[in-house]
Structures are given as C-alpha cells and as structure tokens.
Design a protein around this motif. Structure first.
Motif, PDB file in Angstrom:
ATOM      1  N   ASP A   1       0.929  -1.230  -0.041  1.00 44.81           N
ATOM      2  CA  ASP A   1       0.003   0.037  -0.166  1.00 44.81           C
ATOM      3  C   ASP A   1       0.924   1.241  -0.033  1.00 44.81           C
ATOM      4  N   ILE A   2       0.911   1.978  -1.044  1.00 38.68           N
ATOM      5  CA  ILE A   2       1.850   3.192  -1.203  1.00 38.68           C
ATOM      6  C   ILE A   2       1.335   4.375  -0.233  1.00 38.68           C
ATOM      7  N   ASP A   3       0.101   4.577  -0.270  1.00 41.76           N
ATOM      8  CA  ASP A   3      -0.224   5.736   0.881  1.00 41.76           C
ATOM      9  C   ASP A   3       0.159   5.215   2.304  1.00 41.76           C
ATOM     10  N   LYS A   4      -0.055   4.006   2.768  1.00 43.05           N
ATOM     11  CA  LYS A   4       0.010   3.664   4.128  1.00 43.05           C
ATOM     12  C   LYS A   4       1.530   3.791   4.491  1.00 43.05           C
ATOM     13  N   THR A   5       2.409   3.262   3.411  1.00 46.94           N
ATOM     14  CA  THR A   5       3.816   3.219   3.761  1.00 46.94           C
ATOM     15  C   THR A   5       4.326   4.826   3.922  1.00 46.94           C
ATOM     16  N   ILE A   6       3.847   5.504   3.085  1.00 47.53           N
ATOM     17  CA  ILE A   6       4.335   7.004   2.865  1.00 47.53           C
ATOM     18  C   ILE A   6       4.017   7.656   4.366  1.00 47.53           C
ATOM     19  N   ARG A   7       2.877   7.260   4.664  1.00 47.18           N
ATOM     20  CA  ARG A   7       2.431   7.596   6.237  1.00 47.18           C
ATOM     21  C   ARG A   7       3.295   7.243   7.166  1.00 47.18           C
ATOM     22  N   GLN A   8       3.494   6.019   7.279  1.00 47.50           N
ATOM     23  CA  GLN A   8       4.519   5.373   8.050  1.00 47.50           C
ATOM     24  C   GLN A   8       5.759   5.951   8.063  1.00 47.50           C
ATOM     25  N   VAL A   9       6.448   6.243   6.875  1.00 43.31           N
ATOM     26  CA  VAL A   9       7.666   7.057   6.970  1.00 43.31           C
ATOM     27  C   VAL A   9       7.525   8.407   7.533  1.00 43.31           C
TER      28      VAL A   9
ATOM     29  N   GLU B   1       5.525   9.376   9.794  1.00 45.78           N
ATOM     30  CA  GLU B   1       5.080   9.288  11.115  1.00 45.78           C
ATOM     31  C   GLU B   1       6.569   8.604  11.855  1.00 45.78           C
ATOM     32  N   ASP B   2       7.461   8.251  11.068  1.00 49.76           N
ATOM     33  CA  ASP B   2       8.670   7.632  11.641  1.00 49.76           C
ATOM     34  C   ASP B   2       8.239   6.339  12.540  1.00 49.76           C
ATOM     35  N   ASP B   3       7.655   5.442  11.632  1.00 54.44           N
ATOM     36  CA  ASP B   3       7.054   4.240  12.276  1.00 54.44           C
ATOM     37  C   ASP B   3       8.286   3.259  12.616  1.00 54.44           C
ATOM     38  N   HIS B   4       8.477   2.932  13.896  1.00 54.63           N
ATOM     39  CA  HIS B   4       9.508   1.971  14.105  1.00 54.63           C
ATOM     40  C   HIS B   4       9.502   0.529  13.563  1.00 54.63           C
ATOM     41  N   THR B   5       8.288   0.221  13.187  1.00 51.27           N
ATOM     42  CA  THR B   5       7.967  -1.227  12.653  1.00 51.27           C
ATOM     43  C   THR B   5       8.341  -1.254  11.197  1.00 51.27           C
ATOM     44  N   LEU B   6       8.589  -0.086  10.614  1.00 53.26           N
ATOM     45  CA  LEU B   6       8.870   0.064   8.972  1.00 53.26           C
ATOM     46  C   LEU B   6      10.172   0.308   8.825  1.00 53.26           C
ATOM     47  N   THR B   7      11.217  -0.927   8.920  1.00 54.70           N
ATOM     48  CA  THR B   7      12.520  -0.632   8.540  1.00 54.70           C
ATOM     49  C   THR B   7      12.885  -1.152   7.053  1.00 54.70           C
ATOM     50  N   ASP B   8      11.904  -1.715   6.170  1.00 53.96           N
ATOM     51  CA  ASP B   8      12.153  -2.344   5.026  1.00 53.96           C
ATOM     52  C   ASP B   8      11.137  -1.861   4.128  1.00 53.96           C
ATOM     53  N   LEU B   9      11.261  -0.895   3.042  1.00 52.33           N
ATOM     54  CA  LEU B   9      10.087  -0.502   2.325  1.00 52.33           C
ATOM     55  C   LEU B   9      10.303  -1.124   0.827  1.00 52.33           C
ATOM     56  N   ASN B  10       9.721  -1.861   0.324  1.00 49.87           N
ATOM     57  CA  ASN B  10       9.765  -2.375  -0.965  1.00 49.87           C
ATOM     58  C   ASN B  10       8.718  -1.984  -2.006  1.00 49.87           C
ATOM     59  N   TRP B  11       8.960  -1.137  -3.076  1.00 52.37           N
ATOM     60  CA  TRP B  11       7.931  -0.646  -3.936  1.00 52.37           C
ATOM     61  C   TRP B  11       8.465  -1.387  -5.332  1.00 52.37           C
ATOM     62  N   ASN B  12       9.230  -2.366  -5.249  1.00 47.52           N
ATOM     63  CA  ASN B  12       9.450  -2.764  -6.527  1.00 47.52           C
ATOM     64  C   ASN B  12       8.442  -3.240  -7.535  1.00 47.52           C
ATOM     65  N   ASN B  13       8.663  -2.964  -8.946  1.00 49.33           N
ATOM     66  CA  ASN B  13       7.559  -3.593  -9.891  1.00 49.33           C
ATOM     67  C   ASN B  13       6.091  -2.983  -9.606  1.00 49.33           C
ATOM     68  N   ILE B  14       6.135  -1.786  -9.162  1.00 45.99           N
ATOM     69  CA  ILE B  14       4.795  -1.186  -8.798  1.00 45.99           C
ATOM     70  C   ILE B  14       4.809  -0.008  -9.663  1.00 45.99           C
ATOM     71  N   LYS B  15       3.739  -0.233 -10.881  1.00 47.24           N
ATOM     72  CA  LYS B  15       3.651   0.879 -11.800  1.00 47.24           C
ATOM     73  C   LYS B  15       2.880   1.930 -11.491  1.00 47.24           C
ATOM     74  N   ASN B  16       2.972   2.935 -12.442  1.00 42.91           N
ATOM     75  CA  ASN B  16       2.164   4.440 -12.281  1.00 42.91           C
ATOM     76  C   ASN B  16       2.076   4.745 -10.980  1.00 42.91           C
ATOM     77  N   ILE B  17       3.254   4.797 -10.404  1.00 45.43           N
ATOM     78  CA  ILE B  17       3.435   5.777  -9.336  1.00 45.43           C
ATOM     79  C   ILE B  17       3.838   7.002  -9.680  1.00 45.43           C
ATOM     80  N   SER B  18       2.898   8.103  -9.125  1.00 43.40           N
ATOM     81  CA  SER B  18       3.016   9.646  -9.574  1.00 43.40           C
ATOM     82  C   SER B  18       4.345  10.248  -9.137  1.00 43.40           C
ATOM     83  N   ASP B  19       4.835  11.212  -9.650  1.00 40.97           N
ATOM     84  CA  ASP B  19       5.936  11.773  -9.126  1.00 40.97           C
ATOM     85  C   ASP B  19       5.499  12.660  -7.824  1.00 40.97           C
ATOM     86  N   GLU B  20       4.161  12.981  -7.465  1.00 44.08           N
ATOM     87  CA  GLU B  20       4.122  13.761  -6.384  1.00 44.08           C
ATOM     88  C   GLU B  20       4.170  12.717  -5.136  1.00 44.08           C
TER      89      GLU B  20
END
Length: 433
Positions: free
Chosen positions: A202-210, A212-231
């Motif tokens: 979930d792109i929006d969820k992981t952005i919010r975790q980053v 909010e400095d969520d301590h459970t998110l240490t590995d963020l994987n967006w590999n092969n996800i298409k149509n991610i906007s520049d914003e």
C-alpha cells in the motif's frame, strides 16, 4: 717488371618511377584539381563520381555512394500495396525450366565418390593403433554400452557423449532410455517456474509510516509497482531526512526519472539511517547517477547501492572515472551494483570496496574483543600474594588460582582470588590452612 694497374668500375642502377598514362607521377604534382573539375560537364562529373569511391570504411554507404535514382516519386509509401505487388510479381514470374527433369531414384549430374586411400596412408593408420594389452582389450570388448559411457565420463571425453549421458554417468543414475551411442539427443524439458506475485504494498500507507517515523517499518519495498506519480515519490523523499528507522529502500522498476532521482539525492544527504538503496531498472541518466553516488559522501551510512540497468547502458569513460573517484573517497560503501565498462574503473572500485569490507571486519573484531575485557590496562592492579599463603604451599610450583573482578561501593574495581579459602569475606588470619 711489368706494372699492373687495376681499375674499379662503378655501376649506378636507377629505378624507373611508376607511370600513369605514359607519364611519370611527378608530372601530376603541380596540377590544380579544382581547375580540372571546373572544366568538366555535369555528365562527366556524374561518370567520375561513379568511378571514385572515398577510401573511408567508416562512412556509411549512403554517404560513400551517390543517389542515382532520377525517377519522380509516385506518392507516399503504402506498405500493404508494396507487399501485394511483390507477391503478385512472384506468382506471375514463371519458374526457370530445368535442364533435366526430376525423376525419383535417378541421380542428376555427377555423383561424388570418395577417393580411395593409398597403401601408405593405410599403413600410417595401422601404426597409430595402440596396443593396450590382452587384459584391457578383453575388458573393453566385453563391456556393455552403459559401462563404456561411464568410462568416457570418468576420463572426461565430453565430445563422445551427449549432455544427458554425461550427467547421468556423473550422478550414477543409469543411462536414459533411448539415448545410447546411436540415439538422438533430445532437448530437456524446461522447468516451469511460477510467475512472481504482484507487489501488493500500500503506497499511501507506507508513505504515512515514513512520515510518522514508524519504528516497525525498516524495509520499504516498492519494486515493480507501476503508475506511481511523481508527487508520491516527492512526498516519500521529503519524509526521508526526518525518518530514523527505515534501513532498506527498494525502488526497482518503478519508473524513476531524473527529476525525481535528484530529489532522492537531496534526501540521501540528510538521512542518517538508510543502509541499502536499490534503484535498478529505471530511467535515470548517467549524470544523475553520479549525483546519487556523490550524495553518499555526506550521509556516510549507505553500505549498498544498486543502480544498474538504467536509461543508458554505457556510462562513458568520463562518468565512470568520476564515479570511481567518488567511491574511492567513500569509506562506508561496501557494495556497488553498477555496470562499469572499463577495466581500470572496475579494478579500482573493487579494490576500494574490498578495503572497506576488511576495515569493517577489523572494527567488528575490536568491538568483540573490547566486550570480553571490561577493564582497561591502566586500571589493572598488581596482584600481591601474602607470604603466609605462599609458605603454606607444599609444592614449589603451585597451580594458578582463578580470580574474580570485584567492584566496591565507590565503583573501584579490583581483582581478587575466587577460591572460597581466599575470598574477601575470610580474613588471612582465619585461613583454614
């Protein structure tokens, strides 16, 4: 007495120069080529252009040869009509008549017959034969086909067998059925690998975790996800400098461009926790790749960078040398996933990364050694054994006794014997010995 005189005759041989149209080549040195070409008519110039071919193999044929078609264009190119015209011409063109009609079983023309070997060649082949002895001859004559294949595999005769026979002999699984010496080598069946499952992050969820400095998110994987906007990329990269828990960021095959990658480079300069960055298979140009490698010098936390398979497969000598200098100035980088074409750049980068790995290993060993020794050398006190204890020892070379580290109330550390007889709670005068 008659006087004799000797004379020496010197003969000078001159080599005639090459001639062109009956004249020496030196005659044409002073001719003005431009003047001669100005006297030619257009028809003569076209004939001369056909005869002259510039001696430059690097020029394409379109520039070396003049365009000779004087026909006016009939209109725009219609590929479908052109193919139909070619097929029609091929069907309407009659076949060439054969000089001799084909008859089944009848040889047309001269049949090739292998030449007979001379007696000298046959004698030479007989001399090459090796006499292995009666024992080996008897063993090979009685050997089965499978045993001969196993022997060829042991001796390394790869060209005498097919691949299936060779691997079957090495693995001792028996010979494949129908694949003997006279069998036909068949292609092995390809292994069916399941398709890689889609990335459901979930792109929006992981952005919010980053953010909010969520301590459970240490590995963020967006590999092969298409149509991610520049914003969304910019929102993620703006939150990276303030994040203190994210360590691995994977953005492979996400369509990163130069503008977004420049934002990532600015974020890397201020981030202090990211260790692994993977941006392979994107659309990043070589100058921006240099900018990303340069950004690692300020953070000094990235240990692994993967940036291969970008828009340009070949970076060029200038870009590779610049990347090499930046890597050599980075003491924290341990792995670099980047295709370098020149041997000098590859060797220098590999040598520097190996030095970084060796230094990191030495530092880890020093930390482990320091963890096992709590006291520094300056705080170790000299251990004195009382004379009463040493006089009670019956043997001249007493066995060493273990010692224990004791900390007093004022945090003063000292080393004392750990045996119950010499513990701090037992005074020396009350020694049971």
């Amino acid at each position: 007495m008659a006087e004799t005189s000797s004379s020496t005759t010197t003969t000078t041989m001159t080599t005639q120069a090459s001639k062109l149209y009956g004249k020496d080549l030196s005659v044409y040195d002073d001719l003005d080529v431009d003047t001669l070409l100005s006297q030619l008519s257009p028809e003569e110039i076209s004939l001369l252009a056909k005869e002259v071919d510039p001696d430059d193999n690097l020029l394409p044929p379109s520039q070396r040869c003049g365009y000779e078609c004087d026909k006016e264009p009939t209109g725009p190119l219609d590929r479908k009509k052109l193919i139909e015209h070619i097929n029609k011409q091929a069907l309407e063109t009659p076949d060439r008549p054969e000089a001799k009609p084909f008859v089944a079983g009848v040889v047309r023309g001269k049949k090739w017959v292998a030449p007979e070997q001379s007696q000298q060649e046959r004698d030479a082949e007989e001399q090459i034969a090796i006499d292995m002895g009666d024992e080996y001859e008897h063993a090979l004559n009685d050997a089965t086909q499978e045993e001969i294949i196993d022997l060829a595999a042991i001796l390394g005769f790869h060209s005498m067998m097919n691949q299936d026979q060779y691997h079957a002999s090495l693995l001792n699984k028996g010979q494949p059925i129908g694949l003997g010496w006279d069998g036909i080598t068949k292609s092995t069946q390809p292994k069916a690998y399941p398709a890689e499952p889609p990335n459901l992050t979930d792109i929006d969820k992981t952005i919010r975790q980053v953010q909010e400095d969520d301590h459970t998110l240490t590995d963020l994987n967006w590999n092969n996800i298409k149509n991610i906007s520049d914003e969304k990329f910019e929102t993620l990269f703006d939150a990276l400098p303030e994040n203190t828990h994210l360590e691995v960021l994977s953005l492979t095959n996400t369509g990163l461009t130069d503008r977004v990658a420049s934002k990532l480079a600015d974020a890397l300069e201020r981030n202090q926790t990211l260790r692994v960055l993977n941006i392979e298979t994107n659309f990043i140009s070589p100058p921006v790749v240099v900018k990303l490698v340069k950004a690692l010098l300020k953070s000094r936390t990235i240990e692994e960078l993967r940036a291969a398979n970008q828009r340009s497969q070949v970076l060029g000598n200038k870009i590779e040398m610049e990347i090499t200098q930046l890597v050599e100035a980075n003491p924290s980088l341990l792995r670099l996933g980047l295709h370098l074409e020149y041997n000098d750049a590859r060797h220098r980068v590999a040598s520097h990364l190996q030095r970084n790995i060796d230094r990191r290993r030495r530092e880890a060993q020093e930390v482990r050694c320091a963890a096992t020794i709590r006291l520094p050398r300056a705080s170790l006190k000299k251990i004195e054994v009382p004379e009463s204890i040493s006089s009670l020892s019956p043997s001249p070379s007493p066995s060493p006794q273990p010692f224990t580290l004791v900390t007093d109330e004022d945090n003063t550390e000292s080393i004392v014997p750990s045996s119950p007889e010499l513990s701090p709670s037992t005074p020396a005068d009350e020694n049971p010995f």
